[in-house]
Design a protein around this motif. Structure first.
Motif, PDB file in Angstrom:
ATOM      1  N   MET A 165     -35.053   2.050 -49.043  1.00 56.51           N
ATOM      2  CA  MET A 165     -35.263   0.941 -48.134  1.00 56.51           C
ATOM      3  C   MET A 165     -35.995   1.468 -46.905  1.00 56.51           C
ATOM      4  N   SER A 166     -37.053   0.799 -46.489  1.00 58.53           N
ATOM      5  CA  SER A 166     -37.826   1.243 -45.334  1.00 58.53           C
ATOM      6  C   SER A 166     -37.069   0.939 -44.047  1.00 58.53           C
ATOM      7  N   ALA A 167     -37.527   1.544 -42.943  1.00 59.58           N
ATOM      8  CA  ALA A 167     -36.880   1.338 -41.638  1.00 59.58           C
ATOM      9  C   ALA A 167     -36.932  -0.129 -41.227  1.00 59.58           C
ATOM     10  N   ILE A 168     -38.031  -0.815 -41.536  1.00 59.64           N
ATOM     11  CA  ILE A 168     -38.146  -2.243 -41.187  1.00 59.64           C
ATOM     12  C   ILE A 168     -37.132  -3.051 -41.976  1.00 59.64           C
ATOM     13  N   GLU A 169     -37.005  -2.760 -43.287  1.00 58.08           N
ATOM     14  CA  GLU A 169     -36.044  -3.479 -44.115  1.00 58.08           C
ATOM     15  C   GLU A 169     -34.617  -3.188 -43.676  1.00 58.08           C
ATOM     16  N   GLN A 170     -34.330  -1.933 -43.271  1.00 61.31           N
ATOM     17  CA  GLN A 170     -32.997  -1.584 -42.817  1.00 61.31           C
ATOM     18  C   GLN A 170     -32.629  -2.398 -41.583  1.00 61.31           C
ATOM     19  N   ASN A 171     -33.563  -2.547 -40.655  1.00 62.66           N
ATOM     20  CA  ASN A 171     -33.284  -3.293 -39.435  1.00 62.66           C
ATOM     21  C   ASN A 171     -33.101  -4.778 -39.728  1.00 62.66           C
ATOM     22  N   ARG A 172     -33.738  -5.282 -40.771  1.00 60.24           N
ATOM     23  CA  ARG A 172     -33.621  -6.694 -41.118  1.00 60.24           C
ATOM     24  C   ARG A 172     -32.369  -6.978 -41.933  1.00 60.24           C
ATOM     25  N   ALA A 173     -31.746  -5.967 -42.512  1.00 59.71           N
ATOM     26  CA  ALA A 173     -30.601  -6.175 -43.390  1.00 59.71           C
ATOM     27  C   ALA A 173     -29.461  -6.844 -42.639  1.00 59.71           C
ATOM     28  N   ASN A 174     -28.883  -7.838 -43.250  1.00 65.24           N
ATOM     29  CA  ASN A 174     -27.729  -8.524 -42.688  1.00 65.24           C
ATOM     30  C   ASN A 174     -26.487  -7.890 -43.308  1.00 65.24           C
ATOM     31  N   THR A 175     -26.065  -6.771 -42.714  1.00 63.08           N
ATOM     32  CA  THR A 175     -24.956  -6.019 -43.301  1.00 63.08           C
ATOM     33  C   THR A 175     -23.649  -6.798 -43.243  1.00 63.08           C
ATOM     34  N   ARG A 176     -23.441  -7.561 -42.193  1.00 64.64           N
ATOM     35  CA  ARG A 176     -22.184  -8.317 -42.071  1.00 64.64           C
ATOM     36  C   ARG A 176     -22.037  -9.333 -43.207  1.00 64.64           C
ATOM     37  N   ALA A 177     -23.066 -10.131 -43.433  1.00 68.97           N
ATOM     38  CA  ALA A 177     -23.018 -11.133 -44.502  1.00 68.97           C
ATOM     39  C   ALA A 177     -22.993 -10.461 -45.871  1.00 68.97           C
ATOM     40  N   THR A 178     -23.696  -9.339 -46.019  1.00 69.85           N
ATOM     41  CA  THR A 178     -23.683  -8.613 -47.287  1.00 69.85           C
ATOM     42  C   THR A 178     -22.270  -8.119 -47.584  1.00 69.85           C
ATOM     43  N   ILE A 179     -21.606  -7.575 -46.577  1.00 65.44           N
ATOM     44  CA  ILE A 179     -20.229  -7.101 -46.752  1.00 65.44           C
ATOM     45  C   ILE A 179     -19.309  -8.269 -47.093  1.00 65.44           C
ATOM     46  N   GLN A 180     -19.488  -9.396 -46.430  1.00 66.51           N
ATOM     47  CA  GLN A 180     -18.654 -10.563 -46.731  1.00 66.51           C
ATOM     48  C   GLN A 180     -18.826 -10.997 -48.183  1.00 66.51           C
ATOM     49  N   SER A 181     -20.066 -11.049 -48.652  1.00 73.45           N
ATOM     50  CA  SER A 181     -20.291 -11.460 -50.045  1.00 73.45           C
ATOM     51  C   SER A 181     -19.693 -10.444 -51.007  1.00 73.45           C
ATOM     52  N   GLY A 182     -19.837  -9.165 -50.711  1.00 79.54           N
ATOM     53  CA  GLY A 182     -19.272  -8.126 -51.563  1.00 79.54           C
ATOM     54  C   GLY A 182     -17.750  -8.166 -51.605  1.00 79.54           C
ATOM     55  N   LEU A 183     -17.128  -8.429 -50.457  1.00 80.19           N
ATOM     56  CA  LEU A 183     -15.666  -8.541 -50.422  1.00 80.19           C
ATOM     57  C   LEU A 183     -15.186  -9.704 -51.293  1.00 80.19           C
ATOM     58  N   LEU A 184     -15.840 -10.857 -51.158  1.00 85.09           N
ATOM     59  CA  LEU A 184     -15.454 -12.019 -51.961  1.00 85.09           C
ATOM     60  C   LEU A 184     -15.582 -11.729 -53.455  1.00 85.09           C
ATOM     61  N   ILE A 185     -16.704 -11.124 -53.845  1.00 81.04           N
ATOM     62  CA  ILE A 185     -16.914 -10.821 -55.260  1.00 81.04           C
ATOM     63  C   ILE A 185     -15.943  -9.741 -55.732  1.00 81.04           C
ATOM     64  N   GLY A 186     -15.697  -8.726 -54.907  1.00 78.96           N
ATOM     65  CA  GLY A 186     -14.747  -7.670 -55.275  1.00 78.96           C
ATOM     66  C   GLY A 186     -13.337  -8.206 -55.483  1.00 78.96           C
ATOM     67  N   ILE A 187     -12.891  -9.062 -54.579  1.00 78.33           N
ATOM     68  CA  ILE A 187     -11.565  -9.672 -54.733  1.00 78.33           C
ATOM     69  C   ILE A 187     -11.533 -10.529 -55.991  1.00 78.33           C
ATOM     70  N   GLY A 188     -12.560 -11.346 -56.172  1.00 82.10           N
ATOM     71  CA  GLY A 188     -12.622 -12.208 -57.349  1.00 82.10           C
ATOM     72  C   GLY A 188     -12.656 -11.427 -58.650  1.00 82.10           C
ATOM     73  N   LEU A 189     -13.422 -10.337 -58.676  1.00 81.66           N
ATOM     74  CA  LEU A 189     -13.494  -9.516 -59.898  1.00 81.66           C
ATOM     75  C   LEU A 189     -12.149  -8.884 -60.231  1.00 81.66           C
ATOM     76  N   MET A 190     -11.479  -8.323 -59.221  1.00 84.68           N
ATOM     77  CA  MET A 190     -10.198  -7.683 -59.500  1.00 84.68           C
ATOM     78  C   MET A 190      -9.146  -8.721 -59.887  1.00 84.68           C
ATOM     79  N   ALA A 191      -9.198  -9.889 -59.263  1.00 87.43           N
ATOM     80  CA  ALA A 191      -8.270 -10.957 -59.658  1.00 87.43           C
ATOM     81  C   ALA A 191      -8.543 -11.373 -61.097  1.00 87.43           C
ATOM     82  N   ALA A 192      -9.812 -11.437 -61.485  1.00 92.08           N
ATOM     83  CA  ALA A 192     -10.166 -11.805 -62.860  1.00 92.08           C
ATOM     84  C   ALA A 192      -9.690 -10.746 -63.852  1.00 92.08           C
ATOM     85  N   ILE A 193      -9.875  -9.481 -63.520  1.00 90.46           N
ATOM     86  CA  ILE A 193      -9.406  -8.402 -64.394  1.00 90.46           C
ATOM     87  C   ILE A 193      -7.892  -8.485 -64.553  1.00 90.46           C
TER      88      ILE A 193
END
Length: 154
Positions: free
Chosen positions: A1-29
């Motif tokens: 990922m380039s420096a420009i892309e890193q600065n544009r990354a929405n890490t907070r929203a990405t983490i939120q989406s990952g947490l939701l999917i991680g919880i959902g996946l483990m609940a499904a398993i």
């Protein structure tokens, strides 16, 4: 990922989406493997088999909502090109491990909704269940630390 892309990354929203999917996946398993295939327990082990099945249905509905919400968030981030893959992978592990530990400590021990398995002694199953969750959480914390280091300005 380039420096420009890193600065544009929405890490907070990405983490939120990952947490939701991680919880959902483990609940499904949990729900598919331990509730349905192995039939070790239900979400709420009650005297009524009908209520136990109903509680599994509620868990299944919740996991589907979490997976869907997380997937739509991730899709939006990908479309906007603000998705942070390293943060997402870390959040998946944190969500999955967090669900596992919460289920083992709160649902199994504090609330007594169900046990991992109804055998005597149950403690080896508890140690394995909670221990697996803690290992997944640790892997998530290490992955998040690495993702933050990689995305920090140089």
């Amino acid at each position: 990922m380039s420096a420009i892309e890193q600065n544009r990354a929405n890490t907070r929203a990405t983490i939120q989406s990952g947490l939701l999917i991680g919880i959902g996946l483990m609940a499904a398993i949990d729900e598919i493997v331990f509730h349905q295939l192995l039939a070790w327990h239900h979400f709420v082990d009650a005297r009524s088999g009908a209520f136990a099945l109903f509680s599994d249905g509620l868990l299944h509905a919740a996991e589907l909502l979490l997976l869907t919400a997380g997937a739509f968030m991730a899709r939006s981030l990908l479309y906007e090109r603000t998705f942070a893959p390293g943060h997402f992978r870390a959040a998946l592990l944190l969500g999955a491990g967090g669900f596992q530990v919460f289920d083992g400590v709160v649902d199994h021990k504090i609330l007594g909704l169900h046990q991992v398995r109804y055998v005597d002694p149950v403690w080896p199953y508890d140690v394995a269940w909670i221990g697996a969750g803690l290992l997944i959480l640790l892997a998530g914390m290490l992955a998040l630390r690495n993702a933050r280091r990689r995305s920090a300005p140089q």
